[in-house]
Design an enzyme around this catalytic site. Structure first.
Site, PDB file in Angstrom:
ATOM      1  N   GLU A   1       0.853  -1.190   0.000  1.00  0.00           N
ATOM      2  CA  GLU A   1       0.000   0.000   0.000  1.00  0.00           C
ATOM      3  C   GLU A   1       0.893   1.245   0.000  1.00  0.00           C
ATOM      4  O   GLU A   1       0.644   2.192  -0.729  1.00  0.00           O
ATOM      5  CB  GLU A   1      -0.933  -0.006   1.218  1.00  0.00           C
ATOM      6  CG  GLU A   1      -1.950   1.131   1.177  1.00  0.00           C
ATOM      7  CD  GLU A   1      -2.965   1.101   2.320  1.00  0.00           C
ATOM      8  OE1 GLU A   1      -3.289   0.025   2.833  1.00  0.00           O
ATOM      9  OE2 GLU A   1      -3.444   2.196   2.671  1.00  0.00           O
TER      10      GLU A   1
ATOM     11  N   GLU B   1     -10.916  -7.659   3.847  1.00  0.00           N
ATOM     12  CA  GLU B   1     -10.274  -7.774   5.144  1.00  0.00           C
ATOM     13  C   GLU B   1     -11.083  -8.499   6.225  1.00  0.00           C
ATOM     14  O   GLU B   1     -10.502  -9.217   7.044  1.00  0.00           O
ATOM     15  CB  GLU B   1      -9.907  -6.370   5.661  1.00  0.00           C
ATOM     16  CG  GLU B   1      -8.860  -5.703   4.809  1.00  0.00           C
ATOM     17  CD  GLU B   1      -8.704  -4.231   5.147  1.00  0.00           C
ATOM     18  OE1 GLU B   1      -9.651  -3.464   4.902  1.00  0.00           O
ATOM     19  OE2 GLU B   1      -7.655  -3.866   5.681  1.00  0.00           O
TER      20      GLU B   1
ATOM     21  N   ARG C   1      -7.575   3.096  13.031  1.00  0.00           N
ATOM     22  CA  ARG C   1      -8.482   1.971  12.777  1.00  0.00           C
ATOM     23  C   ARG C   1      -8.531   1.017  13.974  1.00  0.00           C
ATOM     24  O   ARG C   1      -9.547   0.366  14.218  1.00  0.00           O
ATOM     25  CB  ARG C   1      -8.140   1.234  11.476  1.00  0.00           C
ATOM     26  CG  ARG C   1      -9.252   0.295  11.022  1.00  0.00           C
ATOM     27  CD  ARG C   1      -8.987  -0.329   9.660  1.00  0.00           C
ATOM     28  NE  ARG C   1      -9.480   0.457   8.545  1.00  0.00           N
ATOM     29  CZ  ARG C   1     -10.755   0.468   8.122  1.00  0.00           C
ATOM     30  NH1 ARG C   1     -11.666  -0.278   8.720  1.00  0.00           N
ATOM     31  NH2 ARG C   1     -11.111   1.216   7.100  1.00  0.00           N
TER      32      ARG C   1
HETATM   33  N1  LUZ Z   1      -5.537   2.256   4.247  1.00  0.00           N
HETATM   34  C1  LUZ Z   1      -5.804   3.535   4.551  1.00  0.00           C
HETATM   35  C2  LUZ Z   1      -6.273   1.248   4.723  1.00  0.00           C
HETATM   36  O1  LUZ Z   1      -5.086   4.415   4.112  1.00  0.00           O
HETATM   37  N2  LUZ Z   1      -6.866   3.811   5.314  1.00  0.00           N
HETATM   38  C3  LUZ Z   1      -7.659   2.860   5.827  1.00  0.00           C
HETATM   39  O2  LUZ Z   1      -8.609   3.159   6.518  1.00  0.00           O
HETATM   40  C4  LUZ Z   1      -7.350   1.518   5.531  1.00  0.00           C
HETATM   41  N3  LUZ Z   1      -8.073   0.524   6.034  1.00  0.00           N
HETATM   42  C5  LUZ Z   1      -7.741  -0.715   5.759  1.00  0.00           C
HETATM   43  C6  LUZ Z   1      -6.664  -0.976   4.942  1.00  0.00           C
HETATM   44  N4  LUZ Z   1      -5.943  -0.005   4.433  1.00  0.00           N
HETATM   45 MO1  MOS Z   2      -4.801  -2.959   3.066  1.00  0.00          MO
HETATM   46  S1  MOS Z   2      -4.252  -3.372   4.937  1.00  0.00           S
HETATM   47  O1  MOS Z   2      -6.350  -2.876   2.786  1.00  0.00           O
HETATM   48  O2  MOS Z   2      -3.674  -2.499   2.057  1.00  0.00           O
END
Ligand code: LUZ
Ligand code: MOS
Length: 767
Positions: A242, A722, A320
């Site tokens: 990510e 998830e 979160r």
């Molecule tokens: N990424 C993010 C995430 O930037 N914000 C989120 O709330 C999130 N939630 C789950 C996985 N990635």
């Molecule tokens: Mo994610 S933890 O939804 O990249």
């Protein structure tokens, strides 16, 4: 707002469609970054990374390394043309270390060579001297020393302090949950090609093409329009790509841009494990208060998140955790505090669940502990306190369409929980050295990026003049099947067959300013953008068809590639209409946009309505522990999962099964180990054990709770990426329960993962 009502209700989803990539996956035709044929003159990159976890760089000498045959150039932070900065949320992370290193594995130099061997040889000739500084690996120690990555956060509902005075029972404890290595099959990597006008094209294994584009532009000191990022697919992401894919992409792009030669940076497995961050470990305190009827009246929790050496996504993950600190339960008085602690580990990052699982583990441990002290089943407290419509979450959102009790009641009825418990009791009476344990694990997970502004997406739909369709979105295919869902959405919206539609690569020049494929929200956000684009094309086509029929008031519809006028099949089919529309110069392309309505959040008050909706479910987990060896087997995981109206049950089932097994791995066997010097000891698959085909549950049944509520899910098919991971938390408690059946006075603590080693110690310890 886009509603399903605009979509032909008779065009059924192709539920047997499965995953469009499967044939290519199983025949080895699917292309990953390292499979892209290299162009003439391609440079191979190797990274020289820190061998201590904290210190000043006293001297570094790479003159000899640079003379190694085949080495073209070695790059340090001084060679970064733009900003030497890759921090996404907080600018606290250099691409290449300058005068200090903050974790073992931190990139310091990039070696560019004609081949990989030359680059590897050069690494051995680099000389570095450090002045070591104190290393912190424990988040509580970091917290005590005031080392925080971001401001601490606190969620408050009611008044827990006052409420504890009304409680008949109060219990306090400590929990630990460890990290988790993503172990995507495809390691991190990128391939960059210099293009005209001082630009660069990057093929990246990233969940966030726009994040890679933004970071690369910053590092190069150019406009985002000079960086094109293209993603065909990933061999897994799980959150690890990510934010952390940007590093290697920026490196490859920088070398390509400076040297005017293609450059590839693909990590080997051990480099990947050593250099990248993992799921954030947490060390937490809880206090839970109940009344005489086991209603939870008050809950306090303090979370110490191990963020590693830079913020990365940890501040968002922390948030979160707070959003999920009460899991599926309504608790009227809550005080939850969270600290993101700075340690000398690789920056920890997103991992499926994004802090949610860490928060849920603590409330489940609190309930389990209370139940054990009271001598009752945890299930009694769990069931009694499940959220109902109208319940308030600690962050102010009101529960709507709660499926919590429905999932719980359905799974316990379907698998006859009373009978299961009786069978387990009988087994445990008859067996001295084998004990079975059972747990129930409800899950309630909020769907949307918690950062409201990120909840938007775009899609580009081209209908070509032969009637075939190309769809581009911001969604990244990482094995989760989102491309298949996008094809289904477009097919359903246009009224044509899925085989007419091709899903294109995810490319920042076709779809800009995308949010990463994350937060379980990808199919919803991008799918709704596809719907928006298709509806625009439909409107133009319908108007055109009415000019052919000559009646403005005709009702036009396209179903199964046949044009229906006033509910009667006409002489026109899809292909003819497209050809004629093309001759009449009608625009056959559209750009769709979607931004989730309703959601909002006030970070000062820590109140709002951050989630479009919640996904619910409950898992029953049954295990057998070998009480001589400390080993265990998972007999069964039975789940009722709230899928809404699934548009692709086989993809959704795959997500559930994979998520459950990954969650079980985190909670039971995967043990990330750093020594006190911050060195990763579990640095290969020989020392880091993940679930394999032999360790998965012998029975794994997932039943979808089919609901047909109006919600903000795409075609009512709820997000699935998830939530299932958190069913795996049930395995922890099932194993623990078996240990306590063997040894009721065990001193076993709430310390996950519950590895065979900890089980063995627990079986023979006394408190
Ligand atoms: N990424 C993010 C995430 O930037 N914000 C989120 O709330 C999130 N939630 C789950 C996985 N990635
Ligand atoms: Mo994610 S933890 O939804 O990249």
């Amino acid at each position: 707002m886009i509603t399903d009502k605009k979509i032909s209700s008779t065009t059924k989803p192709a539920t047997s469609f499965g995953n469009v990539d499967t044939p290519n996956h199983v025949t080895g035709k699917s292309v990953y970054v390292d499979d892209i044929p290299g162009m003439e003159g391609m440079l191979f990159l190797k990274i020289f990374d820190a061998t201590i976890a904290h210190g000043k760089i006293k001297s570094i000498d790479y003159t000899e390394a640079a003379q190694e045959e085949g080495v073209v150039k070695i790059f340090s932070y001084k060679d970064v043309p733009g900003e030497n900065q890759i921090g996404g949320i907080i600018p606290d992370e250099p691409l290449l270390a300058d005068t200090e290193v903050h974790f073992m594995g931190q990139p310091i130099l990039i070696v560019a060579a004609e081949n990989e061997d030359a680059a590897e040889e050069a690494l051995k000739k680099i000389k570095i001297e450090y002045e070591p500084l104190p290393v912190i690996t424990n988040p509580r120690e970091a917290f005590a020393k005031g080392k925080l990555l971001s401001p601490s956060r606190k969620f408050v509902l009611g008044n827990s302090e006052e409420a504890f005075k009304q409680c008949k029972y109060i219990f306090e404890g400590i929990t630990e949950s460890n990290g988790q290595e993503h172990l995507y099959l495809e390691t991190q990597g990128a391939y960059a090609v210099p293009t005209e006008h001082n630009s660069v094209k990057v093929y990246s294994s990233t969940q966030g093409p726009t994040a890679v584009q933004r970071t690369t532009a910053r590092v190069l000191g150019v406009g985002m329009n000079q960086v094109e990022v293209d993603v065909t697919r990933l061999g897994g992401g799980f959150g690890g790509k990510e934010d952390q894919a940007s590093t290697w992409a920026a490196m490859a792009a920088m070398v390509a841009w400076i040297m005017k030669r293609p450059a590839k940076c693909v990590l080997h497995r051990m480099e990947d494990m050593r250099m990248t961050g993992k799921r954030n470990p947490y060390s937490s305190d809880f206090k839970i208060g109940l009344d005489a009827h086991y209603n939870i009246l008050a809950y306090e929790a303090t979370f110490h998140q191990n963020g590693g050496a830079a913020a990365d996504l940890s501040p968002a993950i922390l948030e979160r955790t707070l959003f999920h600190c009460t899991n599926s339960y309504f608790i009227p008085n809550v005080t939850a505090t969270a600290h993101s602690c700075k340690t000398n580990l690789p920056p920890n990052t997103a991992f499926r669940g994004f802090g949610g699982p860490q928060g849920m583990f603590v409330i489940e441990a609190a309930i389990d502990y209370a139940a054990k002290q009271l001598g009752i089943e945890a299930a009694i407290i769990q069931r009694k306190n499940l959220v109902k419509d109208g319940s308030e979450f600690p962050y102010g959102q009101i529960v709507e369409n709660s499926e919590a009790a429905k999932c719980w009641d359905e799974v316990t009825a379907k698998y006859d929980i009373k009978k299961l418990r009786a069978e387990i009791d009988a087994f445990n009476r008859q067996n001295k050295f084998f004990k079975k344990g059972l747990s129930l694990m409800p899950v309630c997970f909020g769907i949307s990026f918690t950062n409201t502004m990120m909840n938007n997406a775009r899609a580009l739909v081209h209908v070509y003049s032969d009637g075939s369709v190309g769809v581009s979105t911001g969604a990244v295919e990482m094995g989760q099947g989102v491309n298949s869902k996008m094809i289904q959405v477009a097919a359903r919206a246009l009224g044509i067959h899925v085989d007419k539609i091709k899903l294109e690569s995810t490319n920042t020049s076709r779809v800009a300013n995308t949010s990463p494929s994350a937060a379980s929200a990808t199919a919803d956000l991008n799918g709704k953008a596809v719907l928006d684009a298709c509806i625009q094309i439909n409107e133009r086509l319908h108007a055109f068809i009415k000019t052919l029929s000559g009646n403005k008031n005709d009702k036009v519809e396209i179903k199964d590639e046949i044009v229906y006028i006033n509910n009667q099949p006409s002489e026109y089919n899809w292909k003819q209409i497209i050809q004629q529309a093309f001759f009449k110069r009608i625009n056959l392309s559209a750009k769709g946009h979607y931004a989730t309505p309703v959601i909002h959040y006030d970070k000062i008050k820590e109140k709002g309505h951050p989630f479009a909706y919640h996904v619910y479910g409950t898992a029953i987990t049954i295990v057998t522990v070998d009480c001589l060896r400390g080993t265990y087997e998972l007999d069964a995981v039975h789940v009722v999962h709230d899928a809404g109206l699934s548009i692709n049950p086989s993809v959704d089932l795959g997500q559930c099964e994979g998520g459950i097994v990954q969650g079980i791995g985190w909670m039971t066997m995967e043990e990330v180990v750093y020594n006190e010097n911050g060195k990763l000891l579990s640095n290969a698959l020989s020392t880091y054990k993940i679930p394999d085909i032999y360790s998965v549950p012998k029975q794994l049944d997932v039943q979808f709770l089919e609901t047909n509520n109006d919600n903000l899910a795409v075609l009512k098919s709820k997000a699935v990426g998830e939530p299932p991971l958190m069913y795996g938390i049930g395995a922890y408690f099932a194993v623990r329960n078996a240990v306590l059946t063997f040894n009721p006075t065990s001193s076993i603590t709430y310390n996950a993962p519950i590895t065979p080693e900890k089980v063995l110690m627990g079986l023979y310890s006394k408190s």
